[in-house]
Each structure stands twice: as C-alpha cells, then as structure tokens.
Design a protein around this motif. Structure first.
Motif, PDB file in Angstrom:
ATOM      1  N   THR A   8       3.704  -8.124 -14.213  1.00  0.00           N
ATOM      2  CA  THR A   8       2.655  -8.959 -13.633  1.00  0.00           C
ATOM      3  C   THR A   8       2.643  -8.825 -12.112  1.00  0.00           C
ATOM      4  N   ILE A   9       1.580  -9.328 -11.532  1.00  0.00           N
ATOM      5  CA  ILE A   9       1.470  -9.366 -10.073  1.00  0.00           C
ATOM      6  C   ILE A   9       2.634 -10.162  -9.490  1.00  0.00           C
ATOM      7  N   ILE A  12       5.734  -8.092  -9.155  1.00  0.00           N
ATOM      8  CA  ILE A  12       5.668  -7.180  -8.018  1.00  0.00           C
ATOM      9  C   ILE A  12       5.949  -7.928  -6.725  1.00  0.00           C
ATOM     10  N   TRP A  39      -3.425  -4.981  -6.004  1.00  0.00           N
ATOM     11  CA  TRP A  39      -3.889  -4.380  -7.251  1.00  0.00           C
ATOM     12  C   TRP A  39      -3.634  -2.876  -7.277  1.00  0.00           C
ATOM     13  N   LYS A  42      -0.113  -2.353  -8.502  1.00  0.00           N
ATOM     14  CA  LYS A  42      -0.037  -2.547  -9.950  1.00  0.00           C
ATOM     15  C   LYS A  42      -0.617  -1.339 -10.688  1.00  0.00           C
ATOM     16  N   GLN A  46       1.437   1.086 -13.288  1.00  0.00           N
ATOM     17  CA  GLN A  46       0.975   1.324 -14.655  1.00  0.00           C
ATOM     18  C   GLN A  46       0.741   2.805 -14.929  1.00  0.00           C
TER      19      GLN A  46
END
Length: 80
Positions: A8-9, A12, A39, A42, A46
């Motif tokens: 999740t944010i 991070i 973002w 992230k 991913q």
C-alpha cells in the motif's frame, strides 16, 4: 497457502521515513531510485520485475516482517 499482502501507499511512506531525502520526491527503498510522485513509486514497485528490479519482493518481505513484528508485540502485550 500463505496470503500475499498487497503493498500500500502507507507501506511505501512508512519505509521511506527511515531515509530522509535531500531533494523533493519519493525514494524506492529497494533500488534507491527517486520518483517525483508517490503513485509513480507504487507503479515502479508493482512493475519492477519488468524493469529488471526486485523491488516488489523487497517491499513484500518488509511488509511481512512488519506484520510478524506486530503480531509478536501483540502476543507479548499484557492481557493478551
């Protein structure tokens, strides 16, 4: 089968609090690349395997360690 936690944010941000940056941006704690927006970090994590990095593995392991530590603290708390 072990449940895989999504990164999740908040994960991070928590990891990045350990390393303050001299410039503005968000640092991937695995490969040390700096990104202008949260973002984008992230998205990098991913898709890191496509870029030749193992950042996703790093953050998953880090999150698993945090969860394990939290469980140990809860178990050691008085009245548990």
């Amino acid at each position: 089968a072990r449940r895989r936690s999504s990164i999740t944010i908040q994960d991070i941000l928590t990891a990045s609090q350990q390393q303050p940056l001299p410039q503005q941006g968000y640092k991937c704690m695995s490969c040390c690349r700096v990104f202008p927006m949260l973002w984008s970090v992230k998205a990098h994590i991913q898709n890191s395997s496509q870029e030749g990095y193992s950042c996703k593995v790093y953050y998953r392991r880090l999150k698993a360690l945090w969860e394990k530590e939290q469980q140990a603290q809860e178990a050691a708390a008085p009245g548990a």
